[in-house]
Design an enzyme around this catalytic site. Structure first.
Site, PDB file in Angstrom:
ATOM      1  N   TYR A 111       0.730  -1.200  -0.074  1.00  0.00           N
ATOM      2  CA  TYR A 111      -0.109  -0.096  -0.026  1.00  0.00           C
ATOM      3  C   TYR A 111       0.609   1.276   0.129  1.00  0.00           C
ATOM      4  O   TYR A 111       0.608   2.167  -0.808  1.00  0.00           O
ATOM      5  CB  TYR A 111      -0.805  -0.046   1.291  1.00  0.00           C
ATOM      6  N   LYS A 130       0.942   4.392  -2.915  1.00  0.00           N
ATOM      7  CA  LYS A 130       0.570   5.661  -2.624  1.00  0.00           C
ATOM      8  C   LYS A 130       1.732   6.654  -2.694  1.00  0.00           C
ATOM      9  O   LYS A 130       1.803   7.831  -3.156  1.00  0.00           O
ATOM     10  CB  LYS A 130       0.311   5.623  -1.089  1.00  0.00           C
TER      11      LYS A 130
END
Length: 254
Positions: A151, A155
């Site tokens: 993740y 990002k």
């Protein structure tokens, strides 16, 4: 202030959570909103919420990880001047226990999905004479988060894509900014707690809430309010910036 009258906006992931809140606040402020969403039922729920107060919205079932689908969807939508890349998935795991299939899935949605929408959307904005792009990054773009390897990778990529697009298209009157939330109380959080901490949901919710110095999670509407500002004419001097909205997480956690 912050009127979006006579503007058309595309919001990916607009069927739930932050994306739904963005779609609704844009419609309340006068925009024609196009919800781009993989889950047709979720998209319909947002659509129903918008039409209930007299807003104007349309839904489009689309997998942002598939470039052909994105291009076809954007062609069907036609001209627009606001693009919000909210579609994304989360993942829990470290570098040595994240399966390749999970890593690829996070990359395909959270990185390639944003790229696909930029690829299809930037020519539309150029043809319209400019516009605003808002990407949903994360505090994971700023700091190390435990058990969020894939993740955080995704990002971080969103944050740097934002900078690249802001620089490359400034002469085309295209602004590109990102928002980096901390924990936001969305259906994902409730599902995560139910699946991983059955019977302890309330206790774990409080624990997660207190990781923000302000003592709670953000509400989707609070993130949407910032997305409204960045899309508005009042933010016409802002590009290439990332906005943490984190209850003090980055600066006050030490």
């Amino acid at each position: 202030m912050f009127s979006l009258n006579n503007k058309k906006a595309v919001v990916t992931g607009g069927g739930s959570g932050i994306g739904a809140a963005v779609a609704e606040i844009y419609a309340r402020q006068g925009a024609e909103v196009h919800i781009v969403e993989l889950n047709a039922d979720n998209a319909q729920n947002t659509l129903n919420n918008i039409t209930a107060f007299g807003g104007k919205a349309f839904s489009h079932t689309c997998n942002v990880a598939n470039q052909a689908e994105v291009v076809a969807t954007f062609n069907a939508i036609g001209s627009f001047t606001i693009l919000v890349n909210c579609a994304g998935i989360s993942h829990i795991g470290r570098a040595d226990n994240t399966p390749e299939a999970d890593f690829d899935r996070v990359y395909n949605v959270n990185v390639k999905g944003v790229y696909n929408c930029l690829f299809a959307g930037i020519p539309v904005l150029k043809a319209a004479g400019g516009g605003s792009i808002i990407n949903l990054a994360s505090i994971a773009s700023w700091v190390g988060l435990s058990d969020r390897f894939a993740y955080s990778m995704a990002k971080g990529a969103v944050a740097t894509m934002t900078l690249s697009v802001a620089k490359d298209y400034i002469a085309d009157n295209i602004r590109c900014n990102s928002i980096s939330p901390a924990r936001v109380h969305t259906p994902f959080v409730d599902g995560f707690l139910k699946n991983n901490y059955p019977g302890q949901e309330t206790e774990m919710f409080e624990k997660l809430s207190k990781t923000q110095p302000i003592g709670r999670m953000a509400k989707p509407d609070e993130i949407a309010a910032l997305a409204l500002y960045l899309a508005s004419d009042e933010a016409s001097f802002i590009t290439g910036s990332d906005y943490p909205i984190d209850g003090g997480f980055i600066k006050l956690n030490s």
